[in-house]
Design an enzyme around this catalytic site. Structure first.
Site, PDB file in Angstrom:
ATOM      1  N   TYR A 106       7.169  11.934  -4.670  1.00 17.58           N
ATOM      2  CA  TYR A 106       6.973  11.830  -3.229  1.00 17.58           C
ATOM      3  C   TYR A 106       7.621  12.826  -2.281  1.00 17.58           C
ATOM      4  O   TYR A 106       7.406  12.952  -1.053  1.00 17.58           O
ATOM      5  CB  TYR A 106       7.522  10.373  -2.670  1.00 17.58           C
ATOM      6  CG  TYR A 106       6.553   9.414  -3.365  1.00 17.58           C
ATOM      7  CD1 TYR A 106       5.255   9.113  -2.806  1.00 17.58           C
ATOM      8  CD2 TYR A 106       6.925   8.563  -4.475  1.00 17.58           C
ATOM      9  CE1 TYR A 106       4.366   8.168  -3.518  1.00 17.58           C
ATOM     10  CE2 TYR A 106       6.242   7.571  -4.956  1.00 17.58           C
ATOM     11  CZ  TYR A 106       4.926   7.388  -4.413  1.00 17.58           C
ATOM     12  OH  TYR A 106       4.041   6.481  -5.146  1.00 17.58           O
ATOM     13  N   PHE A 388       8.924  -3.421  -3.328  1.00 18.83           N
ATOM     14  CA  PHE A 388       7.603  -3.959  -2.729  1.00 18.83           C
ATOM     15  C   PHE A 388       6.419  -2.961  -3.146  1.00 18.83           C
ATOM     16  O   PHE A 388       6.671  -2.016  -3.707  1.00 18.83           O
ATOM     17  CB  PHE A 388       7.705  -4.067  -1.221  1.00 18.83           C
ATOM     18  CG  PHE A 388       8.244  -2.696  -0.685  1.00 18.83           C
ATOM     19  CD1 PHE A 388       7.458  -1.566  -0.414  1.00 18.83           C
ATOM     20  CD2 PHE A 388       9.408  -2.890  -0.099  1.00 18.83           C
ATOM     21  CE1 PHE A 388       8.088  -0.481   0.346  1.00 18.83           C
ATOM     22  CE2 PHE A 388      10.224  -1.700   0.604  1.00 18.83           C
ATOM     23  CZ  PHE A 388       9.093  -0.525   0.852  1.00 18.83           C
TER      24      PHE A 388
HETATM   25  C1  LIG Z   1       1.654   9.261  -9.502  1.00 12.56           C
HETATM   26  C2  LIG Z   1       0.259   9.256  -9.225  1.00 12.56           C
HETATM   27  C3  LIG Z   1      -0.324   8.340  -8.494  1.00 12.56           C
HETATM   28  C4  LIG Z   1      -0.298  10.767  -8.896  1.00 12.56           C
HETATM   29  O1  LIG Z   1      -1.540  10.817  -8.557  1.00 12.56           O
HETATM   30  P1  LIG Z   1      -2.394  12.122  -8.780  1.00 12.56           P
HETATM   31  O2  LIG Z   1      -3.825  11.880  -8.206  1.00 12.56           O
HETATM   32  O3  LIG Z   1      -2.368  12.652  -9.922  1.00 12.56           O
HETATM   33  O4  LIG Z   1      -1.615  13.141  -7.816  1.00 12.56           O
HETATM   34  P2  LIG Z   1      -2.204  14.360  -6.996  1.00 12.56           P
HETATM   35  O5  LIG Z   1      -3.181  15.132  -7.918  1.00 12.56           O
HETATM   36  O6  LIG Z   1      -2.595  14.148  -5.796  1.00 12.56           O
HETATM   37  O7  LIG Z   1      -0.947  15.186  -7.147  1.00 12.56           O
HETATM   38  C5  LIG Z   1      -0.235  15.795  -5.998  1.00 12.56           C
HETATM   39  C6  LIG Z   1       0.977  16.735  -6.345  1.00 12.56           C
HETATM   40  O8  LIG Z   1       1.931  15.754  -7.062  1.00 12.56           O
HETATM   41  C7  LIG Z   1       2.143  16.307  -8.252  1.00 12.56           C
HETATM   42  N1  LIG Z   1       2.513  15.081  -9.336  1.00 12.56           N
HETATM   43  C8  LIG Z   1       1.799  13.723  -8.911  1.00 12.56           C
HETATM   44  N2  LIG Z   1       2.270  13.016  -9.936  1.00 12.56           N
HETATM   45  C9  LIG Z   1       3.286  13.758 -10.454  1.00 12.56           C
HETATM   46  C10 LIG Z   1       4.067  13.001 -11.236  1.00 12.56           C
HETATM   47  N3  LIG Z   1       4.109  11.799 -11.603  1.00 12.56           N
HETATM   48  N4  LIG Z   1       5.113  13.912 -11.603  1.00 12.56           N
HETATM   49  C11 LIG Z   1       5.379  15.121 -11.152  1.00 12.56           C
HETATM   50  N5  LIG Z   1       4.321  15.694 -10.342  1.00 12.56           N
HETATM   51  C12 LIG Z   1       3.292  14.781  -9.914  1.00 12.56           C
HETATM   52  C13 LIG Z   1       0.803  17.048  -8.801  1.00 12.56           C
HETATM   53  O9  LIG Z   1       1.162  17.794  -9.700  1.00 12.56           O
HETATM   54  C14 LIG Z   1       0.282  17.774  -7.451  1.00 12.56           C
HETATM   55  O10 LIG Z   1       1.164  18.745  -7.159  1.00 12.56           O
HETATM   56  P3  LIG Z   1       1.021  19.885  -6.207  1.00 12.56           P
HETATM   57  O11 LIG Z   1       0.829  19.354  -4.770  1.00 12.56           O
HETATM   58  O12 LIG Z   1       1.972  20.955  -6.216  1.00 12.56           O
HETATM   59  O13 LIG Z   1      -0.500  20.499  -6.546  1.00 12.56           O
HETATM   60  C15 LIG Z   1      -0.635   9.126 -10.803  1.00 12.56           C
HETATM   61  O14 LIG Z   1       0.024  10.207 -11.663  1.00 12.56           O
HETATM   62  C16 LIG Z   1      -0.347   7.664 -11.335  1.00 12.56           C
HETATM   63  O15 LIG Z   1      -1.028   6.743 -10.769  1.00 12.56           O
HETATM   64  N6  LIG Z   1       0.927   7.421 -12.003  1.00 12.56           N
HETATM   65  C17 LIG Z   1       0.967   6.237 -12.718  1.00 12.56           C
HETATM   66  C18 LIG Z   1       1.435   5.044 -11.594  1.00 12.56           C
HETATM   67  C19 LIG Z   1       2.613   5.557 -10.707  1.00 12.56           C
HETATM   68  O16 LIG Z   1       3.576   6.214 -11.041  1.00 12.56           O
HETATM   69  N7  LIG Z   1       2.387   5.142  -9.317  1.00 12.56           N
HETATM   70  C20 LIG Z   1       3.513   5.572  -8.426  1.00 12.56           C
HETATM   71  C21 LIG Z   1       3.922   4.339  -7.865  1.00 12.56           C
HETATM   72  S1  LIG Z   1       5.253   4.288  -6.855  1.00 12.56           S
END
Ligand SMILES: CC(C)(COP(=O)(O)OP(=O)(O)OC[C@H]1O[C@@H](n2cnc3c(N)ncnc32)[C@H](O)[C@@H]1OP(=O)(O)O)[C@@H](O)C(=O)NCCC(=O)NCCS
Length: 388
Positions: A106, A388
């Site tokens: 984030y 949450f």
């Molecule tokens: C975390 C999650 C939602 C990211 O979704 P995503 O669609 O793959 O993310 P995006 O493609 O929009 O990524 C945006 C950026 O964040 C980075 N990023 C996303 N998830 C990341 C992670 N877990 N670790 C490191 N970098 C991450 C991407 O590399 C990308 O980088 P950039 O802006 O430099 O190109 C997905 O990996 C997921 O569902 N993870 C499991 C559930 C989870 O952890 N949810 C969070 C709950 S708080």
């Protein structure tokens, strides 16, 4: 909800589960990425009233962020976050905050780590207080389903003065806090609710579960404290003494405690707490003027901060911040940081000096860090007692 449930190893929610969720998170505050009529990504925001130093602000409690493994790293989260934060901004919600499952997700959207939280795992036989604690009030066990009218006012009296806590609606109490469905229990015992009365007034409560176990006829179980809240130091000490004295339990475990928890100075052997730190909530200021104006500052001081903000560029620029007010200014800045830095100091969980030591803020005028710490000073660590 299906994408986040996938990561918990569950299938899509049934109608009942979806309906319960929409009682606390209105459907219009949900975002999804669709493919072929199926949600491959989801994100939502609870409409919270968040306590900050000196008051409360409307805040988006960002939740259930997930993108299915089949669609990750294609910018799906980024586009959902764009839509969500833009809508919050348009609605006049100046702050967003969340719990992150991973630290790396984030920051890129301008969220800054804003609090720490602690876990304890205390052997019950080492739980003596450092001084004799005279019994204070008496504790009553109340069925959680009927506890709301006793516990909600206590929570609210504490929440309104504790940065990081949000106001709970009656629906929230019923759907999230006091409900005890089988799936939430796991292998733990039923939800218990203890209410402490003093002078015939409820002043503290604890929600907890007992995990009973026996090995070689020795009790090895533990009390898992979900939430213990007292509206005065005496009330908080008394409810903790109650939790620490439950027979049969070998250990008392709790998480999501504030960093300045009274047990640290209450116990004769604080080392036995195993007090260990985790990152807490992350904060994002969506509208710097409104968010910073709502916060309190120490009297007679202000500081000019230059903010950079890639994801919400309307915030970028120089701001004079302090007790006289918050306004855009053409004056030379004393400090420069990005939006995540402001998020870190907003609730009082971090100081400007801590940001400076981590190279997260630049001091452009000598002495500005120390001055900003005087202006932003708060007493007490932020606390959000639930994820949450
Ligand atoms: C975390 C999650 C939602 C990211 O979704 P995503 O669609 O793959 O993310 P995006 O493609 O929009 O990524 C945006 C950026 O964040 C980075 N990023 C996303 N998830 C990341 C992670 N877990 N670790 C490191 N970098 C991450 C991407 O590399 C990308 O980088 P950039 O802006 O430099 O190109 C997905 O990996 C997921 O569902 N993870 C499991 C559930 C989870 O952890 N949810 C969070 C709950 S708080």
């Amino acid at each position: 909800m299906a994408p986040i449930r996938h990561y918990f190893g569950r299938s899509a929610p049934n109608a009942d589960q979806a309906e319960r969720f929409t009682r606390v998170l209105p459907a219009e505050r949900m975002y999804a990425a669709w493919e072929g009529g199926r949600a491959v990504g989801g994100l939502g925001a609870f409409p919270f009233q968040l306590t900050i130093p000196g008051g409360r602000v409307p805040a988006a409690g960002v939740t259930i962020a997930a993108v299915l493994p089949t669609h990750r790293r294609r910018g799906v989260l980024r586009s959902m976050m764009r839509a969500l934060l833009d809508a919050c901004h348009a609605r006049g919600e100046p702050v967003a905050y969340l719990w992150a499952t991973e630290d790396t997700i984030y920051g890129r959207f301008g969220f800054g780590l804003a609090s720490f939280t602690a876990e304890i795992d205390l052997p019950r036989e080492r739980s003596a207080f450092q001084a004799i604690f005279a019994s204070w009030g008496h504790v009553q066990l109340v069925p959680p389903a009927t506890a709301e009218q006793l516990v909600a006012p206590i929570y609210e009296r504490v929440a309104i003065k504790t940065p990081g806590m949000f106001a709970r609606s009656s629906t929230w109490w019923q759907v999230r806090t006091l409900d005890d469905p089988e799936w939430r229990r796991g292998s733990s015992g039923d939800l218990q609710c203890a209410v402490l009365q003093h002078d015939r007034r409820p002043t503290a409560y604890a929600l907890y579960r007992m995990n009973s176990s026996v090995e070689r006829r020795l009790q090895t179980g533990s009390v898992a404290v979900i939430e213990a809240v007292g509206e005065s130091p005496e009330a908080a000490c008394a409810i903790w003494r109650y939790l620490l004295d439950i027979d049969w339990m070998a250990r008392v475990k709790a998480g999501l405690l504030p960093l300045d928890h009274p047990l640290l100075l209450l116990l004769a052997e604080p080392r036995r707490l195993g007090f260990s730190l985790r990152d807490g909530v992350w904060v994002r200021l969506l509208d710097i003027k409104t968010a910073l104006s709502a916060r309190s500052y120490q009297p007679d001081g202000s500081v000019v901060i230059e903010v950079t903000d890639e994801f919400c560029p309307w915030n970028a620029g120089c701001w004079r911040v302090g007790s006289p007010g918050v306004e855009r200014t053409g004056e030379a800045p004393a400090l420069r940081c990005d939006a995540s830095g402001l998020g870190s100091v907003y609730l009082g969980g971090f100081t400007w000096m801590q940001l400076a030591r981590a190279l997260r803020v630049q001091e452009l005028i000598p002495g500005a860090i120390a001055r900003a710490d005087i202006v932003f000073h708060v007493t007490g660590a932020p606390w959000c007692p639930e994820i949450f």
